[in-house]
Scaffold this active site. Structure first.
Site, mmCIF file in Angstrom:
data_model
loop_
_atom_site.group_PDB
_atom_site.id
_atom_site.type_symbol
_atom_site.label_atom_id
_atom_site.label_comp_id
_atom_site.label_asym_id
_atom_site.label_seq_id
_atom_site.Cartn_x
_atom_site.Cartn_y
_atom_site.Cartn_z
ATOM 1 N N HIS A 5 -8.513 1.908 -1.059
ATOM 2 C CA HIS A 5 -8.867 1.853 -2.486
ATOM 3 C C HIS A 5 -8.854 0.419 -2.970
ATOM 4 O O HIS A 5 -8.039 -0.397 -2.531
ATOM 5 C CB HIS A 5 -7.923 2.712 -3.327
ATOM 6 C CG HIS A 5 -6.464 2.439 -3.104
ATOM 7 N ND1 HIS A 5 -5.790 2.945 -2.009
ATOM 8 C CD2 HIS A 5 -5.569 1.724 -3.802
ATOM 9 C CE1 HIS A 5 -4.543 2.552 -2.061
ATOM 10 N NE2 HIS A 5 -4.368 1.799 -3.139
ATOM 11 N N GLN A 32 0.850 -1.203 0.000
ATOM 12 C CA GLN A 32 0.000 0.000 0.000
ATOM 13 C C GLN A 32 0.878 1.242 0.000
ATOM 14 O O GLN A 32 1.718 1.422 0.892
ATOM 15 C CB GLN A 32 -0.939 0.019 1.225
ATOM 16 C CG GLN A 32 -1.928 1.178 1.182
ATOM 17 C CD GLN A 32 -2.968 1.141 2.307
ATOM 18 O OE1 GLN A 32 -2.870 0.354 3.241
ATOM 19 N NE2 GLN A 32 -3.967 2.004 2.216
#
Ligand code: 5GP
Ligand code: ZN
Length: 136
Positions: free
Chosen positions: A97, A91
């Protein structure tokens, strides 16, 4: 304010393909494959694990609809749908997301590889991980 919050606030431009009260979807700046899209909640949550239940359910429904739409319009043959949690898992933007990565062939730029690590004791692991009560 994080970079995706700035995109939601239109302080940073994006190629938005869907928006409602809770979520927004826009083209990922690095198009791993044609149509690579990010689906994000409008409210800032650090990652999948921290997102509230209602938003998460809605976001996943929208992600499914958009994945079907992308498949149809771009004639994709498959799709990787994934979300990274924390730096160790890749990430890089700390605003939850979901990636929608249309797949056209196995040799395209999206490489996801599952390698086997050390052998595990499946009995031990199941004893440790088994959830007896129904969740929800
Ligand atoms: P992660 O590595 O955190 O799972 O994915 C973050 C994604 O955000 C990357 O694929 C990266 O290309 C994308 N990204 C980072 N900054 C921007 C930006 O300003 N605009 C857009 N559209 N995508 C971005
Ligand atoms: Zn944010």
């Amino acid at each position: 304010m994080c970079i995706f919050c700035k995109i939601i606030n239109k302080e940073i431009p994006s190629y938005c393909i869907y928006e409602d009260d809770l979520v927004m979807a826009f083209l990922d700046i690095s198009q791993v494959t044609k149509g690579h899209t990010l689906v994000i909640p409008k409210k800032h949550y650090k990652n999948f694990l921290e997102c509230d239940n209602e938003t998460l359910s809605h976001l996943m429904n929208i992600a499914q609809s958009l994945a079907n739409m992308l498949t149809e319009k771009l004639h994709a043959k498959g799709m990787n749908i994934l979300t990274n949690v924390n730096e160790v898992a890749g990430q890089t933007v700390d605003h939850f997301h979901v990636h929608l990565i249309p797949r056209y062939n196995k040799e395209d730029a999206c490489i996801i590889q599952f390698n086997e690590s050390e052998k595990q004791d499946f009995d031990d692991l199941t004893r440790l991980l088994k959830v007896e009560k129904k969740i929800n």
